[in-house]
Write a protein that holds these residues in place. Sequence first.
Motif, mmCIF file in Angstrom:
data_model
loop_
_atom_site.group_PDB
_atom_site.id
_atom_site.type_symbol
_atom_site.label_atom_id
_atom_site.label_comp_id
_atom_site.label_asym_id
_atom_site.label_seq_id
_atom_site.Cartn_x
_atom_site.Cartn_y
_atom_site.Cartn_z
ATOM 1 N N TYR A 76 0.705 -1.388 0.036
ATOM 2 C CA TYR A 76 -0.087 -0.086 0.163
ATOM 3 C C TYR A 76 0.977 1.167 0.081
ATOM 4 O O TYR A 76 0.686 2.097 -0.730
ATOM 5 C CB TYR A 76 -0.932 -0.084 1.209
ATOM 6 C CG TYR A 76 -2.347 0.649 1.193
ATOM 7 C CD1 TYR A 76 -2.513 1.745 0.236
ATOM 8 C CD2 TYR A 76 -3.572 0.278 1.592
ATOM 9 C CE1 TYR A 76 -3.778 2.318 -0.091
ATOM 10 C CE2 TYR A 76 -4.483 0.880 1.776
ATOM 11 C CZ TYR A 76 -4.840 1.845 0.703
ATOM 12 O OH TYR A 76 -5.786 2.508 0.619
ATOM 13 N N VAL A 77 1.669 1.272 0.845
ATOM 14 C CA VAL A 77 2.563 2.330 0.918
ATOM 15 C C VAL A 77 3.375 2.579 -0.454
ATOM 16 O O VAL A 77 3.878 3.673 -0.702
ATOM 17 C CB VAL A 77 3.451 2.391 2.110
ATOM 18 C CG1 VAL A 77 4.676 3.547 2.276
ATOM 19 C CG2 VAL A 77 2.668 2.290 3.627
ATOM 20 N N GLY A 78 3.755 1.513 -0.786
ATOM 21 C CA GLY A 78 4.674 1.547 -2.000
ATOM 22 C C GLY A 78 3.891 1.796 -3.378
ATOM 23 O O GLY A 78 4.353 1.944 -4.288
ATOM 24 N N GLY A 79 2.528 1.940 -3.262
ATOM 25 C CA GLY A 79 1.759 2.179 -4.516
ATOM 26 C C GLY A 79 1.523 0.893 -5.438
ATOM 27 O O GLY A 79 1.342 1.212 -6.389
ATOM 28 N N LEU A 80 1.611 -0.192 -5.057
ATOM 29 C CA LEU A 80 1.400 -1.310 -5.621
ATOM 30 C C LEU A 80 -0.047 -1.829 -5.459
ATOM 31 O O LEU A 80 -0.280 -2.738 -4.897
ATOM 32 C CB LEU A 80 2.486 -2.283 -4.953
ATOM 33 C CG LEU A 80 3.895 -2.057 -5.324
ATOM 34 C CD1 LEU A 80 4.587 -3.179 -4.616
ATOM 35 C CD2 LEU A 80 4.187 -1.788 -6.805
ATOM 36 N N SER A 81 -0.912 -1.130 -5.890
ATOM 37 C CA SER A 81 -2.372 -1.600 -5.923
ATOM 38 C C SER A 81 -2.971 -2.789 -6.183
ATOM 39 O O SER A 81 -3.663 -3.418 -5.209
ATOM 40 C CB SER A 81 -3.092 -0.514 -6.609
ATOM 41 O OG SER A 81 -3.015 -0.480 -8.009
ATOM 42 N N SER A 82 -2.433 -3.380 -7.316
ATOM 43 C CA SER A 82 -2.978 -4.730 -7.575
ATOM 44 C C SER A 82 -2.289 -5.684 -6.465
ATOM 45 O O SER A 82 -3.211 -6.822 -6.085
ATOM 46 C CB SER A 82 -2.437 -5.191 -8.811
ATOM 47 O OG SER A 82 -3.267 -4.295 -9.953
ATOM 48 N N ALA A 83 -1.346 -5.711 -6.506
ATOM 49 C CA ALA A 83 -0.416 -6.459 -5.279
ATOM 50 C C ALA A 83 -1.114 -6.338 -3.958
ATOM 51 O O ALA A 83 -1.398 -7.400 -3.283
ATOM 52 C CB ALA A 83 1.138 -6.601 -5.127
ATOM 53 N N ARG A 84 -1.287 -5.166 -3.573
ATOM 54 C CA ARG A 84 -2.089 -4.886 -2.397
ATOM 55 C C ARG A 84 -3.330 -5.646 -2.266
ATOM 56 O O ARG A 84 -3.789 -6.015 -1.223
ATOM 57 C CB ARG A 84 -2.033 -3.293 -2.151
ATOM 58 C CG ARG A 84 -3.088 -2.882 -1.070
ATOM 59 C CD ARG A 84 -3.471 -1.409 -0.800
ATOM 60 N NE ARG A 84 -4.637 -1.389 -1.606
ATOM 61 C CZ ARG A 84 -4.961 -0.632 -2.497
ATOM 62 N NH1 ARG A 84 -4.052 0.615 -2.660
ATOM 63 N NH2 ARG A 84 -6.222 -0.672 -3.185
ATOM 64 N N SER A 85 -4.106 -5.264 -3.383
ATOM 65 C CA SER A 85 -5.502 -6.088 -3.294
ATOM 66 C C SER A 85 -5.511 -7.507 -3.185
ATOM 67 O O SER A 85 -6.339 -8.144 -2.545
ATOM 68 C CB SER A 85 -6.289 -5.665 -4.489
ATOM 69 O OG SER A 85 -6.463 -4.268 -4.519
ATOM 70 N N ALA A 86 -4.563 -8.251 -3.843
ATOM 71 C CA ALA A 86 -4.148 -9.518 -3.670
ATOM 72 C C ALA A 86 -3.919 -10.095 -2.229
ATOM 73 O O ALA A 86 -4.337 -10.980 -1.817
ATOM 74 C CB ALA A 86 -3.146 -10.021 -4.665
ATOM 75 N N ALA A 87 -3.117 -9.082 -1.448
ATOM 76 C CA ALA A 87 -2.666 -9.431 -0.076
ATOM 77 C C ALA A 87 -3.612 -9.296 0.812
ATOM 78 O O ALA A 87 -4.151 -10.262 1.539
ATOM 79 C CB ALA A 87 -1.527 -8.577 0.183
ATOM 80 N N TRP A 88 -4.436 -8.322 0.443
ATOM 81 C CA TRP A 88 -5.920 -8.232 1.269
ATOM 82 C C TRP A 88 -6.856 -9.236 1.270
ATOM 83 O O TRP A 88 -7.306 -9.860 2.175
ATOM 84 C CB TRP A 88 -6.646 -6.873 0.617
ATOM 85 C CG TRP A 88 -7.955 -6.743 1.619
ATOM 86 C CD1 TRP A 88 -8.049 -5.766 2.917
ATOM 87 C CD2 TRP A 88 -9.262 -7.294 1.322
ATOM 88 N NE1 TRP A 88 -9.418 -6.028 3.111
ATOM 89 C CE2 TRP A 88 -10.022 -6.808 2.206
ATOM 90 C CE3 TRP A 88 -9.747 -7.967 0.230
ATOM 91 C CZ2 TRP A 88 -11.578 -6.972 2.311
ATOM 92 C CZ3 TRP A 88 -11.110 -8.287 0.303
ATOM 93 C CH2 TRP A 88 -11.883 -7.904 1.462
#
Length: 140
Positions: free
Chosen positions: A112-124
């Motif tokens: 999230y902080v790094g601006g990796l939105s797709s990967a962030r959503s996958a982690a969520w």
Amino acid sequence: MNTLHFVRFTVAYWCLLAAALLPYVCAGIAKSGLLGKPRNQGGYDNDHPRQWMARQTDWRARANAAQANSFEGLPFFMAAVIIAHQLGAAQTLLDILAFLYVLTRVLYITMYVGGLSSARSAAWAVGMLLNLVILFIGYH
């Protein structure tokens, strides 16, 4: 002679503590480097912290959003772990899943902080799935 008895925390219970602290880590990230800087030079404004945060952009704003999401996800994780304990879930499996949840949340915050939105959503999504598994592993 009185002896003190201490509650033995399982790994899963320690993970509850870690997950509860993660939102505060996010807040620290959002404010990092600005706590001692004068307000007129963009430093943190402790008199008006919400207004100051609302003016932040980029990674600071994302760190604050990660803080909010971390608080939002916390009740479900806490309830899932406590219910799994109450239902007699296999402790080792519960500990591993709780640890994986916290690890997933750390990755989520980093993305999230790094601006990796797709990967962030996958982690969520992985974190949500882990929560559901934790909730039901004690069901017999």
